[in-house]
Design a protein around this motif. Sequence first.
Motif: not given
Length: 338
Positions: A10-11, A29-33, A42-43, A111-115
Amino acid sequence: MVNAIWKSISEGKIEPVYLLMGVERHLIDETIKRLIQALPDGEEDAVVRFDLDETPIEAVIEEADTLPFLVERKLVIANNTSFLKAADKTKEKVVHNITLLEEWLSNPSPTATVVFLAPYEKLDGRKKITKLMMQKSTVVEALPLVGRDLTTWIQNEASSFGIKISPEIAQVLIDMTGDSLLALSSELEKIAMYMDGKGEVTKEIVEMLVPRLPEMDVFRLTDAYMNGNIKETIKIYHDLLGNGEEPIMLTSLIAGQIRLMIHVASLAKKGYHQQQIAKTLNVHPYRVKLVMENRSIPKMERLLVILEKLADIDYKLKSTSGKRERVLEIFFMEPLKG
């Protein structure tokens, strides 16, 4: 703890690689959200999803290393990271280049965040890739919450809706709703709407707005019976009947609760602790905790007698066409010994 990671997200402190592991789907699900909300505007267009049961890991790495188009940063979500588990005897559909992944983890895309999603109870800690993934990524353990962790989560969730809730009232909510994070979040959102997003939740508000799950009422029913409180037992029983519950279903649920008591007592005698018992019996640790803290449970021999009586009641309920409600009521009115 997951709340600390959510706070960082959030920061705007977004890490290049996340590993979401565990069976508590709501936390995943909440973490991905929250990661999606952290993207510029939030695209959703900046989110790319892969199923590693169908696609090789090379495709995920290629996507992560490809510069994003018209956005500053992309979010790549790779589900079913099954190669972090113990090897399955059945042949895997896809062969993954694990060596390439090991190299990439040491120098992930800027340039990417991978989960990586690993919605499994346990990973294989002996594997090199599992050890490296744990070292190089931000790990979110999506495990069932119990005790103080569950209460703290409820308080934080309430705060996100603009309301406050004390640990004592949070426990009332748990007693009525159960320990499902999704259900608890839904009830808190409903309470917040009723309170117009401000103020502190009271017991009266919870009892007015939150319906009790039949399973939780069955726990109260069984507990009252075990305590020898016939008046309270009959009251709860009639309330359940009034809510449309059937004696046959209630008999089954009560028998399930008695069986749980028997298994918990047996494993506890062998030296198993709460988490081990929950894992062995494949039940939520909160249910085990309630049983272990209950001092009114009769001896094993008496529990087995009760279970046998419930089997007889089940047969009578399924073979009679008369007033079925009375069959179970007579059982509750018998004095409990032992």
